[in-house]
Design a protein around this motif. Structure first.
Motif, PDB file in Angstrom:
ATOM      1  N   ASP A 254     -11.691   4.646  -5.880  1.00 43.15           N
ATOM      2  CA  ASP A 254     -10.649   3.751  -6.377  1.00 43.15           C
ATOM      3  C   ASP A 254     -11.120   2.981  -7.609  1.00 43.15           C
ATOM      4  OD1 ASP A 254      -7.959   3.024  -5.879  1.00 43.15           O
ATOM      5  OD2 ASP A 254      -8.597   1.075  -5.141  1.00 43.15           O
TER       6      ASP A 254
ATOM      7  N   PHE B 249      -6.625   8.219  -0.333  1.00 45.03           N
ATOM      8  CA  PHE B 249      -6.940   7.628  -1.632  1.00 45.03           C
ATOM      9  C   PHE B 249      -7.413   8.674  -2.638  1.00 45.03           C
ATOM     10  CE2 PHE B 249      -6.530   3.619   0.484  1.00 45.03           C
ATOM     11  CZ  PHE B 249      -6.201   2.729  -0.521  1.00 45.03           C
TER      12      PHE B 249
ATOM     13  N   GLN C 277      -3.136  -0.771   2.822  1.00 41.07           N
ATOM     14  CA  GLN C 277      -4.370  -1.548   2.936  1.00 41.07           C
ATOM     15  C   GLN C 277      -4.599  -2.111   4.332  1.00 41.07           C
ATOM     16  OE1 GLN C 277      -4.263  -4.605  -0.089  1.00 41.07           O
ATOM     17  NE2 GLN C 277      -3.601  -3.165  -1.654  1.00 41.07           N
TER      18      GLN C 277
ATOM     19  N   ASN D  14      -5.244   8.641  -6.037  1.00 44.76           N
ATOM     20  CA  ASN D  14      -5.839   8.394  -7.349  1.00 44.76           C
ATOM     21  C   ASN D  14      -5.814   9.630  -8.243  1.00 44.76           C
ATOM     22  OD1 ASN D  14      -7.042   5.565  -7.704  1.00 44.76           O
ATOM     23  ND2 ASN D  14      -7.676   6.082  -5.638  1.00 44.76           N
TER      24      ASN D  14
ATOM     25  N   GLN E  27     -15.987  -3.310  -4.083  1.00 48.35           N
ATOM     26  CA  GLN E  27     -14.725  -3.473  -4.805  1.00 48.35           C
ATOM     27  C   GLN E  27     -14.646  -4.756  -5.626  1.00 48.35           C
ATOM     28  OE1 GLN E  27     -11.406  -3.317  -2.078  1.00 48.35           O
ATOM     29  NE2 GLN E  27     -10.313  -1.868  -3.348  1.00 48.35           N
TER      30      GLN E  27
ATOM     31  N   ARG F 298     -13.852   3.199  -1.840  1.00 50.58           N
ATOM     32  CA  ARG F 298     -13.823   2.125  -2.844  1.00 50.58           C
ATOM     33  C   ARG F 298     -14.372   2.615  -4.196  1.00 50.58           C
ATOM     34  NH1 ARG F 298     -11.345   1.125   0.999  1.00 50.58           N
ATOM     35  NH2 ARG F 298     -11.530  -0.661   2.405  1.00 50.58           N
TER      36      ARG F 298
END
Length: 494
Positions: free
Chosen positions: A354, A408, A242, A412, A272, A351
């Motif tokens: 995610d 990401f 992050q 994911n 988010q 985002r």
């Protein structure tokens, strides 16, 4: 699900109030005649380094609270629960180790940031009280989460923290304090809200220090230590993933670029907010559901979280992308921040990916297969570190955005596949496709309509109203989530 939904809405409202206050703070950080880009970038550095201090100093002990507190609650009176006491002790030991390493590696930091991060070096040691406050607050936040009392810590972290920051900005802006005192006071932000949360918990008789070793600790200590070791690695990996972008940008480019990237990331992080509120609330319910072997409830929370967070994130993302460039000009922010718009668009997609995969991390970490969270996180960090380094070095801040998108997506997908194969849970269906098509159509119509207006403010308002109306109407018309109708029925009843 009703309890989760109610707390998620309350926390979401508080989060958005916090983001509104944060937007005011961002305005004064970035407007002409206020802070420089480098000074704004320094505040981002404090958060990035503070999170790393918290992750390393916690020694993985905070994650143990989430997994094992239900066993303490079910087997001990509240006054005999010693888990929180030992977590505090472990974190204090960890912090002093990190503080010592901070002195040892001071010269290393000077070499790495002497090119473009001299301002950070001037305030290097003030990062440690900032990180210590974050560490202490994180312990009580985790304790509040397992008690399913998430509203107050969310309010303190997302709203009160920003209100205090607003006061500091006002004092600096009005020349009551100079930038030195601004940073000195800024470094104690988290300690302030930690003390507030501690007072709240003690007054509600939900916390007591117990230094005797309970029978639950004696029974589970080996499992807790083993989990702590893995979760320590996982927490470090997560935080590095992050924060590495801002640290690399500050070191490889300069603090001004880090400031521009901070605004881009702030706008992307608006997407988010629903995810952050729902994750914090879901973890307590998921922990209890796994303990009770209620797989059906776990699947229900997971499936609902995916469609709800996808809808919410796309709703916010569309409004942000449609209006970000116009808003920077309309609010008379420094035009240098327009250089971050492309990065913001890509970070927003990250985002959405995610958020659209729901509370997959919470499903894994609260299950018997919690070790996989560490393994998947390890894969992510092995991707995000080199891609960030080389892409930032080659392309600047846009390179960091692409590095996050690549990392990401892989991260994911791996977690999605694990849950699908291990628990036979797959949350996506035709409603997911309909949601994406609805968003694309609404965005195209709003973008076209906005181009018809020459006045920036009218264009911003028109695009926001039109896109939002299309999204809300589509949710109810196509029944994309049952929670929308249940909420409407509840409000009608009231």
């Amino acid at each position: 699900m009703a309890t989760i939904r109610k707390q998620a809405i309350t926390s979401g409202i508080l989060l958005y109030i916090g983001f509104l206050i944060g937007a005011i703070n961002i305005y004064f950080y970035t407007k002409n005649g206020a802070f420089t880009e480098a000074q704004f970038g320094l505040t981002r550095f404090f958060f990035d380094f503070g999170q790393n201090i918290c992750a390393f100093a916690s020694l993985g002990s905070i994650s143990v609270i989430y997994k094992f507190y239900p066993y303490y609650k079910d087997n001990l009176p509240a006054k005999e629960i010693d888990l929180i006491t030992w977590v505090f002790c472990a974190c204090l030991v960890g912090f002093f180790i990190i503080l010592g390493l901070g002195f040892v590696f001071e010269n290393f930091m000077i070499r790495k940031f002497s090119k473009g991060g001299q301002l950070f070096l001037d305030y290097y040691f003030w990062v440690f009280p900032f990180g210590f406050g974050l560490l202490m607050f994180s312990i009580l936040e985790a304790f509040s989460t397992v008690l399913q009392k998430t509203v107050v810590p969310n309010f303190l972290k997302e709203t009160v923290l920003r209100i205090i920051t607003s006061v500091l900005i006002a004092l600096y802006y009005l020349k009551v304090i100079d930038f030195h005192w601004f940073i000195y006071l800024f470094s104690f932000l988290y300690l302030a809200i930690f003390l507030m949360l501690l007072v709240y918990i003690v007054r509600n008789k939900q916390f007591s220090a117990c230094f005797s070793i309970s029978r639950v600790t004696k029974k589970f200590w080996k499992k807790m230590v083993w989990m702590q070791a893995l979760m320590f690695s996982g927490a470090v990996i997560s935080v590095l993933g992050q924060t590495v972008d801002g640290i690399f940008i500050g070191g490889l480019v300069n603090l001004s670029a880090a400031g521009i990237f901070t605004l881009a990331q702030y706008l992307a992080n608006l997407v988010q907010v629903p995810q952050r509120s729902l994750q914090a609330i879901s973890i307590g319910a998921l922990t209890q559901a796994w303990k009770d072997k209620n797989v059906k409830e776990v699947n229900r929370i997971y499936t609902r979280s995916c469609i709800n967070m996808l809808l919410a994130s796309l709703f916010i993302y569309g409004n942000v992308v449609l209006n970000a460039s116009d808003a920077i000009i309309a609010f008379n922010l420094k035009t240098s921040y327009l250089a971050g718009i492309d990065a913001m668009i890509i970070l927003g997609l990250v985002r959405i990916i995610d958020a659209g995969t729901g509370v997959n991390g919470m499903v894994i970490i609260t299950s018997a297969h919690w070790r996989f969270d560490f393994y998947s996180g390890l894969i992510m960090i092995l991707l995000i570190l080199p891609t960030n380094y080389f892409l930032i070095k080659s392309f600047g801040i846009i390179g960091s955005a692409y590095a996050q998108l690549i990392s990401f997506c892989v991260y994911n997908y791996i977690r999605f596949e694990f849950i699908r194969r291990k628990f036979n849970m797959q949350p996506f269906d035709m409603k997911t496709v309909a949601t994406l098509l609805l968003t694309a159509g609404g965005f195209a119509i709003a973008y076209w309509a906005g181009s018809l207006f020459h006045n920036l403010w009218i264009a911003i308002i028109a695009k926001a109203i039109l896109f939002s109306s299309i999204m809300i109407a589509g949710v109810f018309t196509f029944r994309l989530t049952p929670d929308a109708h249940q909420l409407l029925d509840t409000w009608r009843g009231k």
